[in-house]
Design a protein around this motif. Structure first.
Motif, PDB file in Angstrom:
ATOM      1  N   HIS A 106       0.847  -1.190   0.000  1.00  0.00           N
ATOM      2  CA  HIS A 106       0.000   0.000   0.000  1.00  0.00           C
ATOM      3  C   HIS A 106       0.879   1.235   0.000  1.00  0.00           C
ATOM      4  O   HIS A 106       1.960   1.241   0.600  1.00  0.00           O
ATOM      5  N   GLU A 107       0.413   2.268  -0.649  1.00  0.00           N
ATOM      6  CA  GLU A 107       1.179   3.495  -0.874  1.00  0.00           C
ATOM      7  C   GLU A 107       1.931   3.973   0.368  1.00  0.00           C
ATOM      8  O   GLU A 107       3.130   4.172   0.355  1.00  0.00           O
ATOM      9  N   GLY A 154      12.576  -0.101  -2.605  1.00  0.00           N
ATOM     10  CA  GLY A 154      11.818  -1.114  -3.344  1.00  0.00           C
ATOM     11  C   GLY A 154      10.453  -1.385  -2.762  1.00  0.00           C
ATOM     12  O   GLY A 154      10.012  -2.545  -2.709  1.00  0.00           O
ATOM     13  N   HIS A 155       9.760  -0.336  -2.351  1.00  0.00           N
ATOM     14  CA  HIS A 155       8.413  -0.488  -1.794  1.00  0.00           C
ATOM     15  C   HIS A 155       7.504  -1.160  -2.825  1.00  0.00           C
ATOM     16  O   HIS A 155       7.392  -0.708  -3.954  1.00  0.00           O
ATOM     17  N   GLY A 156       6.887  -2.261  -2.428  1.00  0.00           N
ATOM     18  CA  GLY A 156       5.995  -2.992  -3.322  1.00  0.00           C
ATOM     19  C   GLY A 156       6.680  -4.041  -4.172  1.00  0.00           C
ATOM     20  O   GLY A 156       6.007  -4.844  -4.824  1.00  0.00           O
ATOM     21  N   PHE A 306       5.797  11.110 -11.039  1.00  0.00           N
ATOM     22  CA  PHE A 306       4.453  10.644 -10.699  1.00  0.00           C
ATOM     23  C   PHE A 306       4.050   9.667 -11.805  1.00  0.00           C
ATOM     24  O   PHE A 306       3.976  10.041 -12.968  1.00  0.00           O
ATOM     25  N   SER A 307       3.790   8.429 -11.450  1.00  0.00           N
ATOM     26  CA  SER A 307       3.654   7.376 -12.452  1.00  0.00           C
ATOM     27  C   SER A 307       2.525   7.616 -13.451  1.00  0.00           C
ATOM     28  O   SER A 307       2.619   7.218 -14.603  1.00  0.00           O
ATOM     29  N   HIS A 308       1.445   8.274 -12.998  1.00  0.00           N
ATOM     30  CA  HIS A 308       0.309   8.496 -13.895  1.00  0.00           C
ATOM     31  C   HIS A 308       0.275   9.928 -14.439  1.00  0.00           C
ATOM     32  O   HIS A 308      -0.711  10.339 -15.050  1.00  0.00           O
ATOM     33  N   ASN A 309       1.340  10.681 -14.206  1.00  0.00           N
ATOM     34  CA  ASN A 309       1.354  12.066 -14.687  1.00  0.00           C
ATOM     35  C   ASN A 309       2.784  12.484 -14.989  1.00  0.00           C
ATOM     36  O   ASN A 309       3.378  13.297 -14.282  1.00  0.00           O
ATOM     37  N   GLY A 349       0.918  -1.992  -7.915  1.00  0.00           N
ATOM     38  CA  GLY A 349      -0.426  -2.468  -7.612  1.00  0.00           C
ATOM     39  C   GLY A 349      -1.441  -1.339  -7.585  1.00  0.00           C
ATOM     40  O   GLY A 349      -1.083  -0.163  -7.613  1.00  0.00           O
ATOM     41  N   ARG A 350      -2.710  -1.715  -7.508  1.00  0.00           N
ATOM     42  CA  ARG A 350      -3.781  -0.729  -7.599  1.00  0.00           C
ATOM     43  C   ARG A 350      -3.793   0.227  -6.413  1.00  0.00           C
ATOM     44  O   ARG A 350      -4.294   1.338  -6.512  1.00  0.00           O
ATOM     45  N   ASN A 351      -3.238  -0.179  -5.278  1.00  0.00           N
ATOM     46  CA  ASN A 351      -3.173   0.688  -4.112  1.00  0.00           C
ATOM     47  C   ASN A 351      -1.765   1.189  -3.825  1.00  0.00           C
ATOM     48  O   ASN A 351      -1.514   1.756  -2.770  1.00  0.00           O
ATOM     49  N   ASP A 352      -0.868   0.960  -4.757  1.00  0.00           N
ATOM     50  CA  ASP A 352       0.525   1.339  -4.525  1.00  0.00           C
ATOM     51  C   ASP A 352       1.135   1.808  -5.838  1.00  0.00           C
ATOM     52  O   ASP A 352       1.322   1.025  -6.765  1.00  0.00           O
ATOM     53  N   ALA A 353       1.460   3.108  -5.908  1.00  0.00           N
ATOM     54  CA  ALA A 353       1.963   3.699  -7.147  1.00  0.00           C
ATOM     55  C   ALA A 353       3.482   3.701  -7.232  1.00  0.00           C
ATOM     56  O   ALA A 353       4.058   4.421  -8.043  1.00  0.00           O
TER      57      ALA A 353
END
Length: 389
Positions: A106-107, A154-156, A306-309, A349-353
């Protein structure tokens, strides 16, 4: 029959107290102490909780059998209600036990599932608290220090070998280089500098990983704060503690969105455009550059977006890029490496960017090429370093 009900009730009371104790121990000012208990959820404590819940269920079924099934005098309405309620209770209890062993990164590491994830995948760790193995046989080898926050740690990422720092180490060759991972979740620029100063090994090569939230400390010091979302405050107060402690409810709660990403982007944009904030931040970054010069270490910057921006990251962090490039520090812009990767595949993951293993692989390989060329771009004519692969 009555004596059996009484004995079951007595056992149920005792089991209820023990169950309450292991789930609400902090209410009694009792703390389970084990290494990294703030982040790890100990598997043996979870097993104990699960066993207690099973014993409670056994007593409930026993009371139902003797109090309802075998009791011909039991009121019909009560019998029907208990008969309907018992399967629901059993289902919820067994789901609760099942979710005690569901791991999910999780983030911010806020969830019970993320604490399970950390215990399962994070070790080994060094005495300093880094997610790294102890280094041996380092004499005569080039020392590479990779310092950063959760992206470096290496979170996630389930296997530390999939991190960009480990990919770099494999590419460089462990016969001539030793790579130390100084990544720690939540570090900002000032803390990264302090970690470098106190780390006993001094670098021949220093790699600084950067993420746009690194400016937050400078922003706070200059009066710019962000009122973030307080977890569970969007729930009615009477049930908040249940969602904090129940593995099932906690997992469900964090599958839903909380807080607004847009407000954070606005905050970051403001931070990078205020002269007093960006100047203070660049001064902090300059300390790390001065550290590299002091130890005659070649320095590189790895800039995660920012992974989505990706566009916003490029816009906001341009002053930082310009600052390092003017000081002859090569900058690896991760955004340029991942544009052709689907946004959902860039993250773990969906809760971790945080950056996925695929992104880490690309970063590690590109960083090796940058280090191999001495910081020169393709076509500059630099002779590459030998790779062990």
């Amino acid at each position: 029959m009555g004596s059996k009900l009484i004995s079951s009730l007595f056992r149920l009371i005792l089991l209820g107290f023990l169950t309450f104790f292991v789930f609400f121990s902090d209410w009694m000012k009792v703390k389970f102490n084990y290494p990294y208990n703030e982040v790890f959820d100990n598997v043996y404590i979870r097993i104990a909780r699960g066993c207690l819940l099973i014993l409670v269920v056994v007593e409930l079924v026993r009371m139902y059998y003797y109090g309802i099934v075998k009791n011909k005098k039991a009121p019909r309405l009560l019998s029907n209600l208990v008969t309907l309620a018992l399967p629901v209770v059993l289902l919820l209890v067994f789901l609760e036990i099942a979710f005690m062993f569901v791991a999910q990164s999780h983030e911010g590491g806020l969830t019970l599932a993320s604490h399970i994830w950390f215990e399962r995948y994070w070790p080994p760790m060094t005495p300093e608290g880094y997610r790294d193995s102890e280094k041996i046989d380092t004499a005569g080898k080039q020392k590479v220090l990779v310092v950063g926050d959760s992206f470096t740690a290496g979170h996630g990422i389930k296997s530390a070998e999939d991190r960009y720092g480990n990919v770099l180490a494999d590419k460089l060759g462990k016969d001539k280089y030793v790579v130390y991972n100084l990544g720690l979740s939540g570090l900002d620029t000032k803390e990264e500098y302090k970690r470098l100063e106190t780390f006993p090994v001094k670098p021949d090569i220093l790699i600084l990983q950067y993420f746009p939230n690194d400016i937050e400390k400078a922003a706070r010091d200059n009066g710019l704060t962000l009122e973030g979302f307080e977890p569970y405050t969007d729930l009615p107060k009477p049930v908040q503690t249940l969602f904090v402690r129940s593995y099932l409810l906690n997992f469900i709660y964090w599958q839903l969105p909380h807080g607004k990403a847009s407000s954070y982007l606005s905050y970051v944009r403001t931070a990078y455009t205020k002269p007093e904030i960006i100047n203070a931040h660049l001064n902090d970054l300059n300390q790390i550059m001065a550290y590299a010069r002091l130890h005659n270490a070649k320095m590189y910057l790895v800039l995660f977006p920012f992974s989505h921006n990706l566009e916003k990251t490029t816009e906001y962090t341009q002053p930082v890029v310009d600052f390092f490039q003017k000081n002859n520090v090569p900058v690896l812009k991760v955004a340029d490496l991942v544009r052709n990767i689907d946004p959902d595949d860039r993250i773990v993951g969906r809760n971790d960017a945080h950056a996925s293993a695929l992104v880490n692989r690309r970063v590690g390989e590109a960083l090796f090429q940058l280090v191999a060329s001495g910081g020169k771009t393709k076509g500059a004519g630099a002779a590459p370093l030998a790779s062990s692969k």
